[in-house]
Write an enzyme that holds these catalytic residues in place. Structure first.
Site, PDB file in Angstrom:
ATOM      1  N   ASN A   1      38.361  46.950  45.492  1.00 62.88           N
ATOM      2  CA  ASN A   1      37.202  47.723  45.065  1.00 62.88           C
ATOM      3  C   ASN A   1      35.912  46.894  45.063  1.00 62.88           C
ATOM      4  O   ASN A   1      34.898  47.309  45.637  1.00 62.88           O
ATOM      5  CB  ASN A   1      37.479  48.306  43.664  1.00 62.88           C
ATOM      6  CG  ASN A   1      36.251  48.964  43.087  1.00 62.88           C
ATOM      7  OD1 ASN A   1      35.541  48.358  42.287  1.00 62.88           O
ATOM      8  ND2 ASN A   1      35.965  50.184  43.491  1.00 62.88           N
TER       9      ASN A   1
ATOM     10  N   LYS B   1      35.440  47.801  25.212  1.00 64.85           N
ATOM     11  CA  LYS B   1      35.282  48.331  26.567  1.00 64.85           C
ATOM     12  C   LYS B   1      35.724  47.259  27.534  1.00 64.85           C
ATOM     13  O   LYS B   1      35.282  46.105  27.443  1.00 64.85           O
ATOM     14  CB  LYS B   1      33.790  48.676  26.794  1.00 64.85           C
ATOM     15  CG  LYS B   1      33.508  49.282  28.153  1.00 64.85           C
ATOM     16  CD  LYS B   1      33.667  50.779  28.120  1.00 64.85           C
ATOM     17  CE  LYS B   1      33.809  51.386  29.501  1.00 64.85           C
ATOM     18  NZ  LYS B   1      35.190  51.340  30.049  1.00 64.85           N
TER      19      LYS B   1
ATOM     20  N   ASP C   1      40.694  47.824  36.912  1.00 66.22           N
ATOM     21  CA  ASP C   1      40.548  46.404  37.279  1.00 66.22           C
ATOM     22  C   ASP C   1      41.532  46.221  38.433  1.00 66.22           C
ATOM     23  O   ASP C   1      41.896  47.222  39.093  1.00 66.22           O
ATOM     24  CB  ASP C   1      40.877  45.496  36.079  1.00 66.22           C
ATOM     25  CG  ASP C   1      40.507  44.024  36.329  1.00 66.22           C
ATOM     26  OD1 ASP C   1      39.328  43.675  36.210  1.00 66.22           O
ATOM     27  OD2 ASP C   1      41.402  43.222  36.672  1.00 66.22           O
TER      28      ASP C   1
ATOM     29  N   LYS D   1      40.266  44.263  26.854  1.00 63.54           N
ATOM     30  CA  LYS D   1      40.901  44.259  28.176  1.00 63.54           C
ATOM     31  C   LYS D   1      42.379  44.573  27.998  1.00 63.54           C
ATOM     32  O   LYS D   1      42.929  44.361  26.916  1.00 63.54           O
ATOM     33  CB  LYS D   1      40.734  42.879  28.832  1.00 63.54           C
ATOM     34  CG  LYS D   1      40.885  42.871  30.331  1.00 63.54           C
ATOM     35  CD  LYS D   1      39.623  43.251  31.065  1.00 63.54           C
ATOM     36  CE  LYS D   1      39.885  43.389  32.547  1.00 63.54           C
ATOM     37  NZ  LYS D   1      38.651  43.594  33.317  1.00 63.54           N
TER      38      LYS D   1
HETATM   39  P1  NDP Z   1      41.510  45.405  43.539  1.00 63.07           P
HETATM   40  O1  NDP Z   1      42.907  45.516  43.078  1.00 63.07           O
HETATM   41  O2  NDP Z   1      40.823  46.606  44.040  1.00 63.07           O
HETATM   42  O3  NDP Z   1      41.394  44.287  44.672  1.00 63.07           O
HETATM   43  C1  NDP Z   1      41.792  42.979  44.436  1.00 63.07           C
HETATM   44  C2  NDP Z   1      41.669  42.200  45.741  1.00 63.07           C
HETATM   45  O4  NDP Z   1      41.875  40.829  45.457  1.00 63.07           O
HETATM   46  C3  NDP Z   1      42.687  42.604  46.774  1.00 63.07           C
HETATM   47  O5  NDP Z   1      42.170  42.402  48.056  1.00 63.07           O
HETATM   48  C4  NDP Z   1      43.837  41.625  46.491  1.00 63.07           C
HETATM   49  O6  NDP Z   1      44.668  41.375  47.630  1.00 63.07           O
HETATM   50  C5  NDP Z   1      43.064  40.379  46.132  1.00 63.07           C
HETATM   51  N1  NDP Z   1      43.880  39.583  45.190  1.00 63.07           N
HETATM   52  C6  NDP Z   1      44.352  39.983  43.991  1.00 63.07           C
HETATM   53  N2  NDP Z   1      45.088  39.011  43.426  1.00 63.07           N
HETATM   54  C7  NDP Z   1      45.095  38.006  44.303  1.00 63.07           C
HETATM   55  C8  NDP Z   1      45.667  36.716  44.307  1.00 63.07           C
HETATM   56  N3  NDP Z   1      46.412  36.279  43.280  1.00 63.07           N
HETATM   57  N4  NDP Z   1      45.429  35.923  45.374  1.00 63.07           N
HETATM   58  C9  NDP Z   1      44.654  36.362  46.406  1.00 63.07           C
HETATM   59  N5  NDP Z   1      44.097  37.575  46.475  1.00 63.07           N
HETATM   60  C10 NDP Z   1      44.303  38.367  45.433  1.00 63.07           C
HETATM   61  O7  NDP Z   1      40.704  44.756  42.290  1.00 63.07           O
HETATM   62  P2  NDP Z   1      39.153  44.765  42.013  1.00 63.07           P
HETATM   63  O8  NDP Z   1      38.398  44.685  43.284  1.00 63.07           O
HETATM   64  O9  NDP Z   1      38.880  45.861  41.063  1.00 63.07           O
HETATM   65  O10 NDP Z   1      38.967  43.414  41.185  1.00 63.07           O
HETATM   66  C11 NDP Z   1      38.721  42.159  41.818  1.00 63.07           C
HETATM   67  C12 NDP Z   1      38.146  41.184  40.814  1.00 63.07           C
HETATM   68  O11 NDP Z   1      36.925  41.710  40.264  1.00 63.07           O
HETATM   69  C13 NDP Z   1      39.026  40.874  39.597  1.00 63.07           C
HETATM   70  O12 NDP Z   1      38.798  39.555  39.183  1.00 63.07           O
HETATM   71  C14 NDP Z   1      38.481  41.827  38.548  1.00 63.07           C
HETATM   72  O13 NDP Z   1      38.763  41.383  37.238  1.00 63.07           O
HETATM   73  C15 NDP Z   1      36.986  41.738  38.851  1.00 63.07           C
HETATM   74  N6  NDP Z   1      36.187  42.828  38.347  1.00 63.07           N
HETATM   75  C16 NDP Z   1      36.464  44.126  38.693  1.00 63.07           C
HETATM   76  C17 NDP Z   1      35.680  45.148  38.236  1.00 63.07           C
HETATM   77  C18 NDP Z   1      35.857  46.551  38.685  1.00 63.07           C
HETATM   78  O14 NDP Z   1      34.986  47.382  38.360  1.00 63.07           O
HETATM   79  N7  NDP Z   1      36.890  46.884  39.441  1.00 63.07           N
HETATM   80  C19 NDP Z   1      34.585  44.885  37.269  1.00 63.07           C
HETATM   81  C20 NDP Z   1      34.310  43.486  37.050  1.00 63.07           C
HETATM   82  C21 NDP Z   1      35.118  42.517  37.550  1.00 63.07           C
HETATM   83  P3  NDP Z   1      46.093  42.105  47.719  1.00 63.07           P
HETATM   84  O15 NDP Z   1      45.781  43.548  47.985  1.00 63.07           O
HETATM   85  O16 NDP Z   1      46.787  41.424  48.824  1.00 63.07           O
HETATM   86  O17 NDP Z   1      46.750  41.899  46.382  1.00 63.07           O
END
Ligand code: NDP
Length: 461
Positions: free
Chosen positions: A257, A106, A182, A142
């Site tokens: 998210n 998962k 993700d 993953k």
């Molecule tokens: P989203 O794609 O919804 O959002 C990611 C955010 O982070 C965006 O604002 C993006 O900006 C920014 N971002 C991404 N890459 C970079 C980078 N290299 N430098 C700076 N900003 C960056 O992803 P999520 O919110 O789903 O995920 C965010 C984190 O949380 C990740 O690490 C993910 O693995 C972790 N996570 C997510 C879960 C989930 O349920 N979604 C569960 C557990 C952990 P921009 O739009 O400009 O790219």
């Protein structure tokens, strides 16, 4: 006492690993050259396991630690698709099925140009321990692709997802491997992926993906779960010293998210989020982020965060720069891995941060974690603090299996209860292994032991 097992990095003499763990680490380095993020994630866990191998030699005897660092299966595949101009594009797809001792693999799918095997393996490895900590019957995996959805039309994203699933479908299933979202994979992408799975297999197998839409098998609270869960976790930390979010200034990185729903829950609990970011820059809004506006900019318009400042009097946008320069009481990194290094950690400490909790996966480097420890900042690692997302995915699987749909209130209460459980498990385990208050060690040890015991029970497989 806490310092002895705090995850110092390998340039620090205090971090020397137990020789048996060093052997495992050397093997990981040799077997997985160039996969820096994976090395970092493995090392971070091994640094917590010193007291475990002293107390439980059986884990070494059965080579459990060696085995846990090697994925059960790694799949890499070609993803060809056609863009709106009729040109054929090519990406690479990945699924790493890391460990299924506790249940089906998962873990989410990430679509981002930075994705390569080392990122997928770091995320899959972390997922093993996170999923174990939730107490739910789920293994760790993953996947993802180096595809960049930014700037692509809906039709292009759909064609990419269909091509991706055309290969992935043969490897997943509700009893085998259950992907979710993700970075870059939200409700839209899960919809296209599920549609193609259904079409190819001729099965309406709701339990094969989580993060689905509400009208076709999704769970209430799944969208909010990771952000909400991180804030619930911090609330538990605050309660241990008789505090709450009331009146606290919070900085959140990212505006995806996890970040959006972290902002929502902080505001519901009485705190104020004064800044958030995207990959181009950050906004500061001392009056508190206007959540409706943020959702409109990021979820509806899929625009840059600078547009928030254009529309909101009193808010300012800073291009580039570091959101961690904004003073706060609590920091929630919710964007991506290694976004807080030592310099950002020092800025946070100077700005008054007392608690840092990882909404993202591994957003703090080892040097940053060390700086927090030295400054007495409470640090909650992602595998505990952001486990609410996958836990609610498991609740979605439960609802799918029983053909049921729970209310928002019931599901949110289950989430809050799970986060309390994880918090308490971290602290109890940290006490048991003489590292009181150390959430990193508590999470790594508690997560590891459950999987290790199951691996021993299941034999050498
Ligand atoms: P989203 O794609 O919804 O959002 C990611 C955010 O982070 C965006 O604002 C993006 O900006 C920014 N971002 C991404 N890459 C970079 C980078 N290299 N430098 C700076 N900003 C960056 O992803 P999520 O919110 O789903 O995920 C965010 C984190 O949380 C990740 O690490 C993910 O693995 C972790 N996570 C997510 C879960 C989930 O349920 N979604 C569960 C557990 C952990 P921009 O739009 O400009 O790219």
């Amino acid at each position: 006492m806490v310092r002895a097992w705090w995850p110092f990095w390998n340039d620090d003499p205090v971090t020397a690993l137990d020789t048996k763990l060093q052997d495992v680490y050397d093997e990981v380095l040799g077997r997985n050259p160039g996969e820096q993020e994976f090395h970092q994630a493995v090392r971070e866990v091994l640094e917590s396991l010193g007291p475990v191998v002293s107390k439980h030699p059986e884990y070494v005897d059965a080579a459990v630690i060696h085995r846990i660092c090697e994925p059960e299966r790694q799949i890499i595949f070609r993803v060809p698709w056609t863009d709106d101009r009729g040109n054929v594009q090519l990406n690479r797809g990945f699924r790493v099925e890391f460990n299924s001792a506790l249940g089906p693999y998962k873990g989410g799918l990430r679509f981002h140009p930075s994705v390569y095997l080392g990122i997928v393996k770091f995320l899959g490895f972390e997922q093993i321990f996170k999923n174990s900590l939730t107490g739910m019957p789920i293994g760790g995996g993953k996947g993802g692709s180096d595809f960049d959805p930014k700037g692509r039309s809906d039709a292009e994203v759909m064609r990419f997802c269909q091509s991706f699933m055309t290969e992935l479908h043969r490897h997943i299933g509700e009893y085998t491997d259950v992907p979710a979202g993700d970075i870059g994979v939200g409700g839209r992408e899960i919809g296209y992926l599920f549609g193609q799975y259904k079409r190819i297999t001729n099965r309406y197998e709701s339990g094969v993906l989580t993060g689905k839409g509400l009208s076709w098998g999704g769970s209430l609270v799944r969208t909010e779960a990771t952000g909400y869960g991180t804030v619930f976790f911090v609330d538990e930390i605050l309660k241990t010293s008789g505090q709450s979010f009331d009146g606290k200034a919070v900085v959140v990185s990212g505006s995806g998210n996890v970040a959006i729903y972290a902002v929502e829950k902080v505001h519901q609990l009485g705190g104020t989020v004064v800044a958030c970011s995207d990959s181009a820059g950050y906004i500061v809004d001392e009056d508190g982020i206007d959540l409706e506006l943020l959702k409109d900019v990021k979820e509806v318009r899929r625009a840059r965060i600078s547009e928030y400042a254009d529309a909101r009097p009193g808010a300012r946008y800073v291009a580039g720069g570091s959101v961690w320069d904004v003073p706060c009481d609590i920091a929630l990194p919710c964007a991506t891995q290694n976004e807080i290094d030592e310099a950002e950690a020092v800025a946070l400490i100077k700005g008054g941060a007392k608690v840092v909790a990882e909404g993202a996966n591994m957003p703090c480097t080892p040097a940053a974690v060390r700086a927090f420890a030295d400054a007495g900042v409470v640090f909650a690692p992602g595998k505990a603090a952001n486990a609410g997302g996958v836990a609610t995915s498991a609740l979605e699987m439960q609802q799918n299996a029983s053909r049921d749909a729970w209310s928002f209130e019931h599901t949110e209460e289950r989430l809050a209860e799970i986060m309390r459980g994880i918090h308490d498990r971290c602290l109890t385990t940290a006490d048991e292994y003489d590292v009181p208050g150390n959430y990193v060690a508590g999470a790594n040890i508690a997560g590891f032991i459950k999987v290790a015991d199951a691996m021993i029970a299941l034999g050498v497989i």
